[in-house]
Design an enzyme around this catalytic site. Structure first.
Site, PDB file in Angstrom:
ATOM      1  N   CYS A 115      -4.599  -4.961   2.294  1.00  9.71           N
ATOM      2  CA  CYS A 115      -5.508  -5.878   1.609  1.00  9.71           C
ATOM      3  C   CYS A 115      -6.861  -5.076   1.528  1.00  9.71           C
ATOM      4  O   CYS A 115      -7.170  -4.428   2.138  1.00  9.71           O
ATOM      5  CB  CYS A 115      -5.605  -7.292   2.010  1.00  9.71           C
ATOM      6  SG  CYS A 115      -4.422  -8.406   2.223  1.00  9.71           S
TER       7      CYS A 115
ATOM      8  N   ARG B 146      -4.691  -0.173  -0.716  1.00 11.84           N
ATOM      9  CA  ARG B 146      -4.503  -0.825   0.275  1.00 11.84           C
ATOM     10  C   ARG B 146      -3.556  -2.166   0.287  1.00 11.84           C
ATOM     11  O   ARG B 146      -3.022  -2.752   1.143  1.00 11.84           O
ATOM     12  CB  ARG B 146      -5.891  -1.553   0.710  1.00 11.84           C
ATOM     13  CG  ARG B 146      -6.956  -0.668   0.958  1.00 11.84           C
ATOM     14  CD  ARG B 146      -8.412  -1.154   1.467  1.00 11.84           C
ATOM     15  NE  ARG B 146      -8.145  -1.884   2.591  1.00 11.84           N
ATOM     16  CZ  ARG B 146      -8.565  -1.390   3.708  1.00 11.84           C
ATOM     17  NH1 ARG B 146      -8.781   0.121   3.790  1.00 11.84           N
ATOM     18  NH2 ARG B 146      -8.035  -2.235   4.866  1.00 11.84           N
TER      19      ARG B 146
ATOM     20  N   TRP C  99      -1.952  -7.094  -0.106  1.00 13.55           N
ATOM     21  CA  TRP C  99      -0.677  -6.891   0.778  1.00 13.55           C
ATOM     22  C   TRP C  99      -0.102  -8.001   1.451  1.00 13.55           C
ATOM     23  O   TRP C  99      -0.813  -8.320   2.481  1.00 13.55           O
ATOM     24  CB  TRP C  99      -0.786  -5.428   1.355  1.00 13.55           C
ATOM     25  CG  TRP C  99       0.532  -4.887   2.127  1.00 13.55           C
ATOM     26  CD1 TRP C  99       1.269  -4.075   1.483  1.00 13.55           C
ATOM     27  CD2 TRP C  99       1.109  -5.038   3.327  1.00 13.55           C
ATOM     28  NE1 TRP C  99       2.178  -3.668   2.149  1.00 13.55           N
ATOM     29  CE2 TRP C  99       2.236  -4.420   3.325  1.00 13.55           C
ATOM     30  CE3 TRP C  99       0.873  -6.118   4.435  1.00 13.55           C
ATOM     31  CZ2 TRP C  99       3.255  -4.375   4.354  1.00 13.55           C
ATOM     32  CZ3 TRP C  99       1.536  -6.064   5.461  1.00 13.55           C
ATOM     33  CH2 TRP C  99       2.928  -5.188   5.496  1.00 13.55           C
TER      34      TRP C  99
ATOM     35  N   ASN D 171      -9.254  -9.918   4.503  1.00 14.33           N
ATOM     36  CA  ASN D 171      -8.196  -9.033   4.814  1.00 14.33           C
ATOM     37  C   ASN D 171      -8.082  -9.297   6.473  1.00 14.33           C
ATOM     38  O   ASN D 171      -8.948  -9.261   7.166  1.00 14.33           O
ATOM     39  CB  ASN D 171      -8.749  -7.752   4.453  1.00 14.33           C
ATOM     40  CG  ASN D 171      -7.836  -6.565   5.233  1.00 14.33           C
ATOM     41  OD1 ASN D 171      -7.013  -6.625   5.469  1.00 14.33           O
ATOM     42  ND2 ASN D 171      -8.820  -5.685   5.621  1.00 14.33           N
ATOM     43  N   GLY D 172      -6.877  -9.499   6.843  1.00  8.80           N
ATOM     44  CA  GLY D 172      -6.483  -9.629   8.166  1.00  8.80           C
ATOM     45  C   GLY D 172      -5.346 -10.810   8.418  1.00  8.80           C
ATOM     46  O   GLY D 172      -5.136 -11.179   7.479  1.00  8.80           O
TER      47      GLY D 172
ATOM     48  N   GLU E 269       8.237  14.975   9.090  1.00 11.30           N
ATOM     49  CA  GLU E 269       7.220  14.427   8.138  1.00 11.30           C
ATOM     50  C   GLU E 269       8.044  14.899   6.746  1.00 11.30           C
ATOM     51  O   GLU E 269       7.684  14.009   5.808  1.00 11.30           O
ATOM     52  CB  GLU E 269       6.101  15.683   8.112  1.00 11.30           C
ATOM     53  CG  GLU E 269       4.865  15.150   7.140  1.00 11.30           C
ATOM     54  CD  GLU E 269       4.363  13.842   6.942  1.00 11.30           C
ATOM     55  OE1 GLU E 269       4.636  13.130   7.886  1.00 11.30           O
ATOM     56  OE2 GLU E 269       3.577  13.638   6.094  1.00 11.30           O
TER      57      GLU E 269
ATOM     58  N   GLU F 241       9.241   7.668   1.907  1.00 13.97           N
ATOM     59  CA  GLU F 241       8.179   6.901   1.245  1.00 13.97           C
ATOM     60  C   GLU F 241       8.197   6.872  -0.284  1.00 13.97           C
ATOM     61  O   GLU F 241       7.838   5.713  -0.785  1.00 13.97           O
ATOM     62  CB  GLU F 241       6.551   7.297   1.847  1.00 13.97           C
ATOM     63  CG  GLU F 241       6.261   6.975   3.097  1.00 13.97           C
ATOM     64  CD  GLU F 241       4.809   7.509   3.400  1.00 13.97           C
ATOM     65  OE1 GLU F 241       4.697   8.816   3.341  1.00 13.97           O
ATOM     66  OE2 GLU F 241       3.929   6.540   3.607  1.00 13.97           O
TER      67      GLU F 241
ATOM     68  N   LYS G 125      -1.741   1.887   2.487  1.00 12.20           N
ATOM     69  CA  LYS G 125      -2.303   2.864   3.315  1.00 12.20           C
ATOM     70  C   LYS G 125      -2.806   2.793   4.424  1.00 12.20           C
ATOM     71  O   LYS G 125      -2.572   3.343   5.485  1.00 12.20           O
ATOM     72  CB  LYS G 125      -3.393   3.623   2.190  1.00 12.20           C
ATOM     73  CG  LYS G 125      -3.749   5.012   2.969  1.00 12.20           C
ATOM     74  CD  LYS G 125      -4.165   5.965   1.943  1.00 12.20           C
ATOM     75  CE  LYS G 125      -4.564   7.295   2.470  1.00 12.20           C
ATOM     76  NZ  LYS G 125      -3.255   8.049   2.816  1.00 12.20           N
TER      77      LYS G 125
HETATM   78  O1  M6R Z   1      -4.159   5.815   8.967  1.00 12.75           O
HETATM   79  P1  M6R Z   1      -3.223   6.245  10.033  1.00 12.75           P
HETATM   80  O2  M6R Z   1      -3.219   7.651  10.084  1.00 12.75           O
HETATM   81  O3  M6R Z   1      -3.384   5.752  11.513  1.00 12.75           O
HETATM   82  O4  M6R Z   1      -1.936   5.654   9.568  1.00 12.75           O
HETATM   83  C1  M6R Z   1      -0.729   5.793  10.270  1.00 12.75           C
HETATM   84  C2  M6R Z   1       0.480   5.562   9.014  1.00 12.75           C
HETATM   85  O5  M6R Z   1       0.411   4.389   8.886  1.00 12.75           O
HETATM   86  C3  M6R Z   1       0.499   6.484   8.022  1.00 12.75           C
HETATM   87  O6  M6R Z   1       0.442   7.793   8.513  1.00 12.75           O
HETATM   88  C4  M6R Z   1       1.735   6.271   7.221  1.00 12.75           C
HETATM   89  O7  M6R Z   1       2.895   6.755   7.589  1.00 12.75           O
HETATM   90  C5  M6R Z   1       1.451   7.011   5.880  1.00 12.75           C
HETATM   91  N1  M6R Z   1       1.685   6.259   4.790  1.00 12.75           N
HETATM   92  C6  M6R Z   1       2.379   8.267   5.728  1.00 12.75           C
HETATM   93  O8  M6R Z   1       2.405   8.801   4.543  1.00 12.75           O
END
Ligand code: M6R
Length: 605
Positions: free
Chosen positions: A2, A28, A75, A101-102, A471, A478, A600
């Site tokens: 969100c 978000r 979200w 948000n939360g 990765e 994804e 994200k």
């Molecule tokens: O903001 P962060 O790096 O802590 O986020 C961790 C994961 O949520 C993030 O890397 C997620 O896997 C991405 N969508 C990867 O592309």
């Protein structure tokens, strides 16, 4: 998850500003969108499920009147993504509107109580509780600010809340706890947002409120108070990001732009060398490293294990943030716990920090300035990748890797100056290797087109490059929704080989050996593992810097500069993998920037 935005100005209409701002936060969440403004002593509210452009087309969001308003992209956590559950939420007589948000953890008991007092709930969300509580306290005689303060005293959970009321038309109030909130100080009005890109077009002057600090703003002034009503003296910071950095800049998607920015990002991250050296000088004695992260950042951390153990001979653990609490007994005052996070807001990582911070030294590698994680740890390394908008992390992953390498290199400097100098000069060549391979982007497009319809991919790598295989698989999952797995090349024969046949695509990462480096020289073993999958019928794509790479007999080869040996390979091999996922997503007619079900910034546990 969100995104929230708020704007209060003197003469400028709020809705186009809010619409533009909320579009910058669409990464978000994109389940639904809504805006509320104060117009002619009434709350004007437009909201619906769907992506911003779809909802805007239907509801003409920017035509709403009024100079103050709040907006939200959702979200969904509590309640299906539909119109009623979309934010903003209003109280029963439509005098107050809030965005949130939360997660309000005790919303059910609060809701029961409010219903028994006559409040009518329209939605299934936890957030609606907030607007009725504010209303209840105002009805008891409190002003808007104090009603918000009493509300947050009752709620448990995480929140960033923005609120407006027709009885206080010159006031926008906001408050946070464990959810991101930043204040933007503009020349023609002030802003709240979940993240800086929302208002970068208008200002780069920001204040980062701490948990449970109340933000009260009008068009030309911002006051921040604690929950006792005391005015706080807050530092105004200037962010060195600009609006252009948060735009597509002629690319079709943010993801492609961000992949293309990577050679520059390496140089920007390297420009932080001195800061890292400075941190290293303050770390004191360390006899153990523990990396903690999620998702792509976890893959950066796992690469860190190979780097730290090889460069420093130091025992290094890597733990998913959500699993950290089960392992935290092994920490002590000589352990350095390193948290890796692009957003600096990931709830699982924040929870892990709370466990680690009194038991070990803490350091975070973070991209977003002033984010929650940066405030919880002793030392922060900023990755300097600039804003990343696409949900799939690309350039920020590379900047994490560069930061991790630099940290290990500086920690080893006193022991081996020659190694330090050699590594720094090698890393400085990474932008050149990336630029070189980008010239061969058409080859990746060709491979993507050829294999786009397959439904199973394996990514294989050994040693330093193994986390890059993970990765590669994550990126493909994804944004293309294809089932993909990353594996250590040698591990396939212990089970997964059973599912290999001609319908499976195997991407083999085979960096060349460097006998003078720390690498364990895995090329020959990798090629043997590749033969094992080939002889079971798999179609093989090899990515290799082996100088005779063309002679490997596989279905397709992507050649990397032969100077990129195992040690350096994590910093370069990720790029063709990112491009492969991107182009498969394009050829499947998907939106790589907004993958389904994802957001994200994951601020829920
Ligand atoms: O903001 P962060 O790096 O802590 O986020 C961790 C994961 O949520 C993030 O890397 C997620 O896997 C991405 N969508 C990867 O592309």
């Amino acid at each position: 998850m969100c995104g929230i935005v708020g704007y209060i100005g003197q003469n400028e209409k709020a809705s186009p500003i809010l619409l533009d701002a909320i579009k910058k936060l669409e990464y978000r969440g994109y389940d639904s969108v809504g805006i509320a403004t104060i117009n002619n002593e009434k709350i004007e509210l437009k909201k619906d499920s769907g992506k911003i452009n779809e909802v805007d087309k239907e509801l003409q969001l920017k035509d709403m009147e009024g100079c103050v308003g709040v907006a939200h992209v959702r979200w969904a956590t509590h309640g299906y993504p539909n119109k009623i559950n979309s934010h903003p939420h209003t109280n029963n007589n439509n005098k107050i509107a809030i965005v949130h948000n939360g997660i309000i953890e005790n919303h059910e008991e609060l809701k029961k109580e409010l219903i028994s007092e006559g409040y009518v709930f329209k939605s299934e969300t936890d957030s609606e509780t907030l607007v009725h509580l504010i209303d209840k306290f105002i009805n008891k005689g409190l002003n808007f600010q104090n009603a918000m303060i009493e509300t947050v005293k009752l709620i448990k959970g995480s929140y960033a809340i923005g609120a407006i009321s027709i009885n206080y038309p010159n006031e926008l109030i906001a408050i946070r706890n464990e959810s991101p909130l930043v204040v933007g100080l503009g020349d023609n009005g002030n802003f709240i947002a979940s993240d800086v890109p929302a208002f970068l077009k208008h200002t780069n002057k920001v204040i980062f409120p701490e948990d449970n600090e109340l933000v009260i703003m009008n068009s030309d002034n911002v006051t921040i108070k604690d929950l006792n009503g005391n005015i706080l003296d807050k530092k105004v910071e200037t962010i060195d990001w600009n609006e252009e950095m948060a735009q597509k800049g002629g690319y079709d998607h943010f993801m492609l732009k961000e992949i293309n920015e990577q050679s520059v990002v390496v140089s920007d991250t390297l420009s932080g060398k001195k800061d890292i050296e400075n941190i290293v000088s303050k770390l004191g004695n360390i006899n153990k490293i523990c990396f903690v992260a999620c998702g792509t950042s976890y893959h950066g951390a796992l690469t860190g294990k190979y780097v730290f153990e090889s460069f420093l001979n130091i025992s290094t653990d890597v733990i998913y943030s959500s699993e950290f609490k089960y392992f935290s007994n092994v920490l002590d005052e000589n352990t350095l716990t390193i948290f890796v996070s692009q957003s600096g807001e990931t709830a699982d990582t924040l929870s892990a920090i709370k466990i680690a911070k009194n038991r070990s030294k803490t350091l975070a590698i973070v991209n977003v300035l002033g984010s929650s994680i940066t405030r919880e740890v002793e030392h922060v390394i900023y990755t300097k990748a600039g804003p990343e908008i696409a949900v799939a992390a690309t350039k920020t992953y590379l900047s994490q890797l560069i930061s991790i390498y630099l940290l290990a290199i500086y920690l080893s400097k006193n022991r081996n100056n020659e190694f330090y100098e050699n590594m720094i000069s090698q890393i400085e060549k990474v932008p050149t290797y990336i630029n070189e391979l980008m010239l061969n982007e058409d080859k990746i497009k060709e491979i993507a087109r050829k294999y786009k319809s397959y439904s199973a991919f394996f990514f294989l790598g050994r040693g330093f490059i193994y986390p890059t295989a993970l990765e590669g698989a994550l990126k493909l999952k994804e944004i293309t929704y294809i089932h993909a797995e990353g594996y250590p090349s040698g591990e396939l024969k212990h089970g997964p080989l059973a599912i290999i046949d001609e319908n499976v695509i195997v991407v083999v990462l085979a960096p060349s050996e460097n006998p003078e480096s720390f690498s364990i020289n895995s090329y020959k073993d990798t090629i043997n593992n590749m033969e094992e999958v080939k002889s079971r019928g798999a179609q093989v794509i090899a990515i290799t810097s082996y100088e005779n790479g063309e002679r490997i007999n596989v279905n397709d080869i992507f050649q990397i500069d032969n100077q990129v040996d195992e040690l350096l390979s994590p910093l370069v091999y990720l790029v063709p993998l990112q491009l492969l996922s991107y182009y498969i997503s394009i050829y499947k007619d998907l939106d790589p920037d907004k993958p389904r079900n994802l957001a994200k910034c994951v601020t829920v546990k």
